[in-house]
Scaffold this motif. Structure first.
Motif, PDB file in Angstrom:
ATOM      1  N   ALA A 108       0.835  -1.204   0.000  1.00  0.00           N
ATOM      2  CA  ALA A 108       0.000   0.000   0.000  1.00  0.00           C
ATOM      3  C   ALA A 108       0.868   1.251   0.000  1.00  0.00           C
ATOM      4  CB  ALA A 108      -0.929  -0.009   1.205  1.00  0.00           C
ATOM      5  N   PHE A 109       1.957   1.219   0.758  1.00  0.00           N
ATOM      6  CA  PHE A 109       2.962   2.277   0.731  1.00  0.00           C
ATOM      7  C   PHE A 109       4.267   1.669   1.214  1.00  0.00           C
ATOM      8  CE2 PHE A 109       0.025   2.708   4.237  1.00  0.00           C
ATOM      9  CZ  PHE A 109       0.813   2.767   5.366  1.00  0.00           C
ATOM     10  N   ALA A 110       5.373   2.316   0.904  1.00  0.00           N
ATOM     11  CA  ALA A 110       6.695   1.725   1.100  1.00  0.00           C
ATOM     12  C   ALA A 110       6.946   1.236   2.526  1.00  0.00           C
ATOM     13  CB  ALA A 110       7.772   2.718   0.680  1.00  0.00           C
ATOM     14  N   ALA A 111       6.617   2.048   3.518  1.00  0.00           N
ATOM     15  CA  ALA A 111       6.891   1.661   4.899  1.00  0.00           C
ATOM     16  C   ALA A 111       6.068   0.449   5.335  1.00  0.00           C
ATOM     17  CB  ALA A 111       6.620   2.837   5.842  1.00  0.00           C
ATOM     18  N   GLN A 112       4.922   0.248   4.711  1.00  0.00           N
ATOM     19  CA  GLN A 112       4.042  -0.858   5.101  1.00  0.00           C
ATOM     20  C   GLN A 112       4.702  -2.210   4.828  1.00  0.00           C
ATOM     21  OE1 GLN A 112       1.950  -2.683   2.446  1.00  0.00           O
ATOM     22  NE2 GLN A 112       1.465  -4.134   4.059  1.00  0.00           N
ATOM     23  N   ILE A 113       5.245  -2.410   3.652  1.00  0.00           N
ATOM     24  CA  ILE A 113       5.879  -3.697   3.337  1.00  0.00           C
ATOM     25  C   ILE A 113       7.156  -3.880   4.164  1.00  0.00           C
ATOM     26  CG2 ILE A 113       7.183  -2.902   1.312  1.00  0.00           C
ATOM     27  CD1 ILE A 113       5.441  -6.291   1.513  1.00  0.00           C
ATOM     28  N   LEU A 114       7.881  -2.794   4.402  1.00  0.00           N
ATOM     29  CA  LEU A 114       9.084  -2.877   5.233  1.00  0.00           C
ATOM     30  C   LEU A 114       8.727  -3.267   6.670  1.00  0.00           C
ATOM     31  CD1 LEU A 114      10.995   0.268   3.921  1.00  0.00           C
ATOM     32  CD2 LEU A 114      11.437  -2.138   3.355  1.00  0.00           C
ATOM     33  N   ALA A 115       7.640  -2.709   7.184  1.00  0.00           N
ATOM     34  CA  ALA A 115       7.190  -3.053   8.540  1.00  0.00           C
ATOM     35  C   ALA A 115       6.787  -4.520   8.616  1.00  0.00           C
ATOM     36  CB  ALA A 115       6.032  -2.153   8.960  1.00  0.00           C
ATOM     37  N   CYS A 116       6.105  -5.017   7.582  1.00  0.00           N
ATOM     38  CA  CYS A 116       5.714  -6.439   7.562  1.00  0.00           C
ATOM     39  C   CYS A 116       6.947  -7.340   7.575  1.00  0.00           C
ATOM     40  CB  CYS A 116       4.865  -6.740   6.329  1.00  0.00           C
ATOM     41  SG  CYS A 116       3.162  -6.151   6.429  1.00  0.00           S
ATOM     42  N   MET A 117       7.947  -7.013   6.778  1.00  0.00           N
ATOM     43  CA  MET A 117       9.148  -7.850   6.713  1.00  0.00           C
ATOM     44  C   MET A 117       9.911  -7.818   8.034  1.00  0.00           C
ATOM     45  SD  MET A 117       8.914  -9.298   3.808  1.00  0.00           S
ATOM     46  CE  MET A 117       7.184  -9.282   4.286  1.00  0.00           C
ATOM     47  N   GLN A 118       9.926  -6.666   8.689  1.00  0.00           N
ATOM     48  CA  GLN A 118      10.592  -6.567   9.989  1.00  0.00           C
ATOM     49  C   GLN A 118       9.824  -7.358  11.044  1.00  0.00           C
ATOM     50  OE1 GLN A 118      11.454  -2.594  11.299  1.00  0.00           O
ATOM     51  NE2 GLN A 118      12.405  -3.292  13.180  1.00  0.00           N
ATOM     52  N   ALA A 119       8.503  -7.209  11.080  1.00  0.00           N
ATOM     53  CA  ALA A 119       7.689  -7.935  12.061  1.00  0.00           C
ATOM     54  C   ALA A 119       7.803  -9.443  11.855  1.00  0.00           C
ATOM     55  CB  ALA A 119       6.226  -7.491  11.953  1.00  0.00           C
ATOM     56  N   TRP A 120       7.857  -9.889  10.598  1.00  0.00           N
ATOM     57  CA  TRP A 120       7.933 -11.302  10.236  1.00  0.00           C
ATOM     58  C   TRP A 120       9.129 -11.993  10.889  1.00  0.00           C
ATOM     59  CZ3 TRP A 120       4.405 -14.190   7.978  1.00  0.00           C
ATOM     60  CH2 TRP A 120       4.750 -15.352   7.298  1.00  0.00           C
ATOM     61  N   GLN A 121      10.209 -11.210  11.095  1.00  0.00           N
ATOM     62  CA  GLN A 121      11.449 -11.776  11.624  1.00  0.00           C
ATOM     63  C   GLN A 121      11.741 -11.364  13.068  1.00  0.00           C
ATOM     64  OE1 GLN A 121      14.795 -11.599   8.649  1.00  0.00           O
ATOM     65  NE2 GLN A 121      13.304 -10.203   7.712  1.00  0.00           N
ATOM     66  N   ASP A 122      10.837 -10.607  13.675  1.00  0.00           N
ATOM     67  CA  ASP A 122      11.070 -10.104  15.018  1.00  0.00           C
ATOM     68  C   ASP A 122      10.542 -11.096  16.058  1.00  0.00           C
ATOM     69  OD1 ASP A 122       9.880  -8.350  17.463  1.00  0.00           O
ATOM     70  OD2 ASP A 122      11.696  -7.411  16.638  1.00  0.00           O
ATOM     71  N   GLU A 123      11.449 -11.603  16.881  1.00  0.00           N
ATOM     72  CA  GLU A 123      11.080 -12.625  17.866  1.00  0.00           C
ATOM     73  C   GLU A 123      10.016 -12.129  18.849  1.00  0.00           C
ATOM     74  OE1 GLU A 123      13.154 -15.731  21.007  1.00  0.00           O
ATOM     75  OE2 GLU A 123      14.413 -14.411  19.799  1.00  0.00           O
ATOM     76  N   LYS A 124      10.185 -10.913  19.358  1.00  0.00           N
ATOM     77  CA  LYS A 124       9.231 -10.376  20.328  1.00  0.00           C
ATOM     78  C   LYS A 124       7.854 -10.191  19.697  1.00  0.00           C
ATOM     79  CE  LYS A 124       8.604  -6.565  23.581  1.00  0.00           C
ATOM     80  NZ  LYS A 124       9.173  -5.306  24.082  1.00  0.00           N
TER      81      LYS A 124
END
Length: 170
Positions: A80-96
């Motif tokens: 939807a916007f650039a930060a959205q996909i980046l946030a998903c990829m970061q959350a996908w790999q974030d243990e917490k």
């Protein structure tokens, strides 16, 4: 996550047509088959976190099939916007995040860049709707002679949807 004209998917004109049919209907009418739906999941989350909808929708599918990111050949995730996909990829790999928000013991492995939105995301192709993203992924699986793909999108108001697809081999 604020969107602007420079980092958001533009509204585009276009169409996609998919026919969902049973095996019986395919046989009876001689319909061509690009793939089959293996699983799907819809998720709801706080509206303020709506861009993370794909993570919440994809995770249960992978859990049900005991898959990790490497078990999926190609991914089409709404941008939807650039930060959205980046946030998903970061959350996908974030243990917490994966532990607290998804109830997982460990995060998923990274989705390889060369397997994600390989023809471009919503910013370059235009904001997708479900049929377009699914059809595009099925065509990628066909073009790359790959087996499995995950299509996902966020939905305003705090939702996410995902669909695990499998190319039908002739």
């Amino acid at each position: 996550m604020a969107g602007s004209a420079g980092n958001s998917a533009q509204i585009t004109d276009g169409a996609a047509c998919l026919l969902l049919a049973s095996a019986r209907a395919v046989e009876k009418h001689g319909l061509p088959v690009l793939g089959r739906i293996m699983d799907s999941h819809w998720a709801g989350l706080e509206p303020a976190r709506m861009g993370l909808g794909p993570v919440h929708a994809m995770a249960p599918i992978l859990q049900r099939h005991e898959f990790d990111s490497g078990d999926i050949d190609y991914w089409e995730i709404n941008e939807a916007f650039a930060a959205q996909i980046l946030a998903c990829m970061q959350a996908w790999q974030d243990e917490k995040f994966c532990n607290q928000a998804l109830g997982l013991d460990q995060p998923f492995s990274a989705i390889p860049d060369d397997r994600l939105n390989i023809d471009g995301g919503g910013i370059s192709l235009g904001h997708p709707v479900g049929a377009r993203i699914v059809l595009h992924l099925l065509k990628i699986l066909e073009r790359k002679q790959a087996r499995r793909g995950m299509a996902s999108l966020c939905i305003g108001g705090g939702q996410g949807g995902a669909m695990l697809l499998e190319r039908v081999l002739s």
